[in-house]
Design an enzyme around this catalytic site. Structure first.
Site, mmCIF file in Angstrom:
data_model
loop_
_atom_site.group_PDB
_atom_site.id
_atom_site.type_symbol
_atom_site.label_atom_id
_atom_site.label_comp_id
_atom_site.label_asym_id
_atom_site.label_seq_id
_atom_site.Cartn_x
_atom_site.Cartn_y
_atom_site.Cartn_z
ATOM 1 N N LYS A 40 0.840 -1.196 0.000
ATOM 2 C CA LYS A 40 0.000 0.000 0.000
ATOM 3 C C LYS A 40 0.872 1.241 0.000
ATOM 4 C CE LYS A 40 -3.720 -2.092 2.768
ATOM 5 N NZ LYS A 40 -4.388 -2.054 4.092
ATOM 6 N N GLY A 43 3.691 2.863 2.693
ATOM 7 C CA GLY A 43 4.733 1.964 3.174
ATOM 8 C C GLY A 43 4.692 1.657 4.658
ATOM 9 N N HIS A 436 5.224 32.644 27.469
ATOM 10 C CA HIS A 436 5.123 32.089 28.821
ATOM 11 C C HIS A 436 3.654 31.836 29.155
ATOM 12 C CE1 HIS A 436 5.986 31.466 33.084
ATOM 13 N NE2 HIS A 436 4.979 32.294 33.357
#
Length: 459
Positions: A40, A43, A436
């Site tokens: 397919k 991979g 922050h």
């Protein structure tokens, strides 16, 4: 099909990360492309590697969150892991990505050929009765899960391929191999509730990483009650009914319900006609130059079959590079040390550039700083431990390596890659304003400290 219809600018053997990236980029550049894949498109990475394992790791993270809710003031209970439900979630993710890839193959106008291909000459790939002729050939056949001599895969001894479809959570698991795949699966099984032992022949886990990272990971695994045996070489493995027994060179034995063999991946190059066509192989790997050319004119290789890091994003980059090379774009050579690396265990490991040891070998004198996540507000909120380590070369003053461990550190590696890739000085990064409270601040703090102006850290 007529012979004329099966002639292309590029024929690519293998539809994994490197192969399909090459196909897409080549098509965008106006080249005619045939892509050959026996299984397919996507991979190993999509179907049996990166994506499914990370889905399992996320499911494990959810399980851990359910167990630990009370420490955040949320009363949760953990009942069990339903493996059929986990696989449904995992397969859903794979299915959506696979469908998207199939659509991209079609929209790029690529000729997709299903079947086992073989290099039959420097200009042809044969798939069954069909001969595809290419002005250029790209070999991208990927890798397979290796085992050790005398360790037979079958029954309760398996590789990651079989482990990805387990229908139950084993009570005891032995993981053979403490590299990336081994520690990720150890993390999954531990989160799911298994008692886990890692057996690693080398002196430390994730041995390709900075030594400080290995030490912190082993500490974290010990806290998670994952047993780690390093410097332990396997001498035998046997099955008897429901029990697998592993024998070590020390004479010690480890028994469990399942043995996961995670000793790395080997190149898929056997019986594909490479050597016969003149391609140079070394222990199964395809040897190329820095521009990914084999010794045969017009034949290139990308991905896991080329010696080096076996990472999907390396394959993507190499596939794009080769497409642009063939199209005459003269792309810049890929710097392997600048490729980011992430291991998605808990805690996550992320790094880019040189380890401190490698930096010393290349640059001589170096300096480094470790910023402990204990000083990072978001990391404290997440209740994670670890550090960000920055390595600077004395000869250039530039940052040549960034090494991180802690929850979600993989998400911080993008900035780290830019820092190393652009050979930034600590002062360059120290002047940037990091939001922050974020974990991203930890990179800024580490560079502030290395620049001699620490804020939330000791000099």
């Amino acid at each position: 099909m007529t012979a004329a219809a099966d002639q292309y600018d590029i024929v690519i053997l293998g539809g994994g990360s490197g192969g399909y990236a090459c196909a897409f980029r080549a098509a965008e550049l106006g080249l005619s492309v045939a892509l050959v894949e026996k299984d397919k498109v996507g991979g190993t990475c999509l179907h049996r590697g990166c994506i499914p394992t990370k889905a399992l790791l996320h499911a494990g993270e959810i399980a851990d969150s359910a167990r630990e809710g009370e420490k955040f003031g949320v009363k949760t209970t953990f009942e069990s892991v339903d493996m059929s439900g986990v696989h449904g979630y995992k397969d859903g993710v794979i299915g959506r990505l696979y469908k998207g890839l199939q659509g991209l193959v079609k929209s790029h106008g690529i000729t997709y050929v299903e079947g086992t291909g073989r290099l039959t000459s420097p200009t042809t790939v044969t798939v069954g009765d069909r001969v595809l002729t290419g002005k250029n050939i790209v070999l991208a056949t990927g890798s397979y899960a290796k085992t050790l001599p005398g360790v037979e895969i079958g029954g309760r001894i398996m590789t990651s391929d079989q482990a990805l479809s387990l229908d139950h959570v084993p009570s005891r698991v032995t993981v053979l191999g403490g590299g990336v795949i081994g520690v990720e699966f150890a993390s999954v099984f531990s989160s799911f509730g298994s008692e886990v032992t890692i057996v690693e022949a080398l002196p430390r886990l994730v041995a390709a990483e900075d030594a400080a990272i290995s030490k912190q990971l082993e500490r974290a695994f010990k806290k998670r009650k994952i047993k780690v045996l390093t410097g332990a070489k396997l001498t035998g493995a046997s099955q008897d009914g429901d029990v697998v027994t592993v024998t070590l060179d020390s004479g010690e034995t480890v028994t469990s319900d399942l043995l996961l063999v995670a000793v790395g991946r080997g190149p898929v190059t056997d019986d594909l006609g490479y050597a016969e066509a003149g391609v140079t192989l070394d222990r199964g790997y395809v040897i190329t130059d820095e521009r990914l050319r084999t010794g045969v004119p017009g034949v290139y290789a990308v991905g896991d079959i080329v010696p080096g890091l076996q990472l999907a994003h390396r394959g993507f980059a190499q596939g794009i590079f080769v497409a642009e090379e063939i199209a005459g774009k003269q792309p810049a050579v890929i710097d392997e040390s600048g490729i980011p690396r992430v291991t998605y265990c808990d805690p996550e490991v992320a790094s880019v550039g040189l380890t401190e040891e490698a930096a010393q070998e290349r640059h001589g004198e170096v300096s480094s700083y470790e910023y402990n996540l204990g000083g990072n507000g978001k990391s404290q909120i997440l209740q994670t431990q670890g550090f960000v380590k920055v390595v600077r070369a004395a000869d250039t003053g530039a940052v040549v390596g960034v090494h991180m461990i802690g929850a979600r550190m993989g998400e911080q590696v993008g900035e780290a890659q830019l820092i190393v890739g652009w050979e930034a000085l600590p002062d360059d990064v120290a002047s940037l304003v990091h939001a922050h409270p974020t974990q991203n601040e930890s990179l800024g703090e580490a560079h502030l400290a290395l620049a001699g102006k620490p804020l939330h850290a000791h000099a």
